[in-house]
Design a protein around this motif. Structure first.
Motif, PDB file in Angstrom:
ATOM      1  N   ASP A  17       0.821  -1.221   0.000  1.00 34.15           N
ATOM      2  CA  ASP A  17       0.000   0.000   0.000  1.00 34.15           C
ATOM      3  C   ASP A  17       0.853   1.269   0.000  1.00 34.15           C
ATOM      4  OD1 ASP A  17      -2.180  -1.595   0.065  1.00 34.15           O
ATOM      5  OD2 ASP A  17      -2.699  -1.215   2.168  1.00 34.15           O
ATOM      6  N   VAL A  18       1.983   1.188   0.699  1.00 38.20           N
ATOM      7  CA  VAL A  18       2.810   2.393   0.834  1.00 38.20           C
ATOM      8  C   VAL A  18       3.320   2.875  -0.520  1.00 38.20           C
ATOM      9  CG1 VAL A  18       4.997   1.161   1.261  1.00 38.20           C
ATOM     10  CG2 VAL A  18       4.626   3.436   2.267  1.00 38.20           C
ATOM     11  N   SER A  19       3.349   1.999  -1.521  1.00 35.58           N
ATOM     12  CA  SER A  19       3.745   2.435  -2.869  1.00 35.58           C
ATOM     13  C   SER A  19       2.783   3.499  -3.370  1.00 35.58           C
ATOM     14  CB  SER A  19       3.711   1.258  -3.847  1.00 35.58           C
ATOM     15  OG  SER A  19       4.636   0.281  -3.489  1.00 35.58           O
ATOM     16  N   PHE A  20       1.495   3.237  -3.174  1.00 36.63           N
ATOM     17  CA  PHE A  20       0.480   4.153  -3.681  1.00 36.63           C
ATOM     18  C   PHE A  20       0.419   5.430  -2.828  1.00 36.63           C
ATOM     19  CE2 PHE A  20      -0.505  -0.077  -5.127  1.00 36.63           C
ATOM     20  CZ  PHE A  20      -0.792   0.128  -6.469  1.00 36.63           C
ATOM     21  N   GLU A  21       0.755   5.282  -1.550  1.00 37.82           N
ATOM     22  CA  GLU A  21       0.821   6.472  -0.690  1.00 37.82           C
ATOM     23  C   GLU A  21       2.003   7.362  -1.089  1.00 37.82           C
ATOM     24  OE1 GLU A  21      -0.767   3.621   2.910  1.00 37.82           O
ATOM     25  OE2 GLU A  21       1.096   4.718   3.207  1.00 37.82           O
ATOM     26  N   PRO A  94       9.493   4.817   0.639  1.00 41.77           N
ATOM     27  CA  PRO A  94       8.738   4.459   1.846  1.00 41.77           C
ATOM     28  C   PRO A  94       9.640   4.394   3.077  1.00 41.77           C
ATOM     29  CG  PRO A  94       8.223   2.973   0.023  1.00 41.77           C
ATOM     30  CD  PRO A  94       9.421   3.766  -0.398  1.00 41.77           C
ATOM     31  N   ASN A  95       9.126   4.842   4.194  1.00 40.47           N
ATOM     32  CA  ASN A  95       9.884   4.704   5.450  1.00 40.47           C
ATOM     33  C   ASN A  95       9.585   3.308   6.018  1.00 40.47           C
ATOM     34  OD1 ASN A  95      11.539   6.366   7.411  1.00 40.47           O
ATOM     35  ND2 ASN A  95      10.036   5.445   8.774  1.00 40.47           N
ATOM     36  N   SER A  96      10.029   2.320   5.275  1.00 40.19           N
ATOM     37  CA  SER A  96       9.757   0.925   5.622  1.00 40.19           C
ATOM     38  C   SER A  96      11.094   0.250   5.911  1.00 40.19           C
ATOM     39  CB  SER A  96       9.095   0.233   4.418  1.00 40.19           C
ATOM     40  OG  SER A  96       9.952   0.343   3.296  1.00 40.19           O
TER      41      SER A  96
END
Ligand code: FAD
Length: 323
Positions: A17-21, A94-96
């Motif tokens: 999801d974070v890709s789209f964010e 992303p801060n992942s």
């Protein structure tokens, strides 16, 4: 005109999801800088990913077909070259776990400043990055003096990009030096507690110290089952060993952004709230109306959970367990 390059992320065959964010965050910055939004899609089924990522507002997608899963050295080499060629003013990642793995290395390689964990970005001639410190108690703003920088964005802070885009997808011919690839993925092992990723759940029922003892957990598990929710918790529940660490919400747990978050017997300490304040609808069940959870709750049931939860289980057609 200053372009933005957003780096996308996938895991085990699925885009995260974070890709789209990150696309949304990138589009906002590109709108302010008057530049284009480029995406980097690295490893895995890049063409299928590019198709899904071709959302409204994306101007160009660069794919790097190399390997299947995330690899530090592949990402670092590919991004170093891509950043040099595309020359975006700002790179967003992303801060992942992955983003925090390669972003510092890329920043070092391309000699740009790095700011991590952005919760907001504004541009007024220069990029300003908002961050939260001390579990959300203190907000700071970092003004990036440089015209070029790399920023990691916190998952759950921006809405996901949607819509159909018309970006040109091009295969980027990254020159990956295999002798510099120091690690390989040999397999996956799920962490204890199964494959539940609470950060991806749409409906979370979260339990806190109000549950009193482990023997009372079946009550909550029955509600979770009756409502088809996912179980999460505050930290004391994990510290007590009643649930595995992958269920913990908060500063030292996971950041979650479900549609609905029911906090049962949770006080709403700042470290907990840091992980769930992005939920669309927050419902608190707590006997004490003065607890901070009520400051952020959309709805509250100011009552004993041992009365409320059985009533809810019955309402949803479950069987109230004998405790
Ligand atoms: P409590 O604060 O004890 O609250 C229990 C609540 O249950 C109370 O509000 C009470 O009114 C209610 N209650 C009691 N009985 C009932 C009943 N019968 N019916 C209904 N309500 C009832 N915490 C996290 O959650 N996640 C983190 O990631 C995290 N990271 C931390 C990192 C650091 C560095 C530090 C210092 C702390 C961290 N904490 C974290 C801990 C945090 O400070 C709190 O201690 C914790 O969130 C409290 O958990 P709780 O709300 O379950 O318990």
């Amino acid at each position: 005109m200053s372009d933005v390059l957003a780096v996308t992320e996938h895991r085990r065959g699925d885009l995260r999801d974070v890709s789209f964010e990150t696309i949304t965050a990138g589009r906002e910055v590109a709108d302010d800088t008057g530049g284009e939004l480029h995406l980097a899609v690295i490893s895995g089924d890049v063409d299928a990913y590019a198709e899904q990522l071709n959302c409204e507002g994306v101007d160009a997608i660069h794919t790097v077909e190399y390997g299947t899963e995330f690899n530090h050295d592949v990402y670092t080499q590919a991004l170093e070259q891509l950043v040099d060629d595309v020359d975006p003013a700002y790179v967003l990642a992303p801060n992942s776990v992955n983003g925090l793995d390669y972003a510092p290395a890329v920043a070092e390689a391309v000699d740009r400043p790095l700011v991590t964990d952005a919760v907001d970005l504004t541009f007024d001639g220069t990029l300003e990055v908002s961050r939260e410190e001390y579990g959300g108690k203190v907000g700071t703003t970092i003004e990036i003096g440089e015209e070029r920088a790399i920023v990691t964005v916190r998952p759950g802070e921006w809405p996901q990009a949607t819509g159909d885009g018309a970006a040109a997808v091009s295969a980027y011919d990254a020159d990956i030096d295999e002798s510099e690839i120091m690690s390989t993925v040999t397999g996956f092992e799920e962490v204890a507690g199964g494959d539940v990723d609470i950060s991806e759940a749409n409906f979370l029922i979260s339990i806190g110290r109000g549950i009193e003892e482990e023997e009372n957990l079946p009550l909550i598990k029955e509600l979770v089952e009756a409502t088809d929710a996912t179980l999460s918790s505050s930290r004391p529940i994990v510290d007590n060993g009643w649930l595995p660490a992958n269920r913990q919400v908060g500063q030292s747990g996971k950041v979650v952004t479900p549609d609905v978050y029911i906090a049962i017997g949770i006080s709403g300490a700042v470290q907990h709230v840091a992980g769930m304040k992005g939920a669309d609808t927050i419902i608190a069940i707590n006997t004490d109306p003065n607890e901070p959870i009520y400051d952020i709750a959309d709805y509250g049931i100011e009552d004993d959970l041992f009365d409320v939860v059985p009533a809810l289980i019955e309402e949803f057609g479950g069987d109230v367990p004998d405790l």
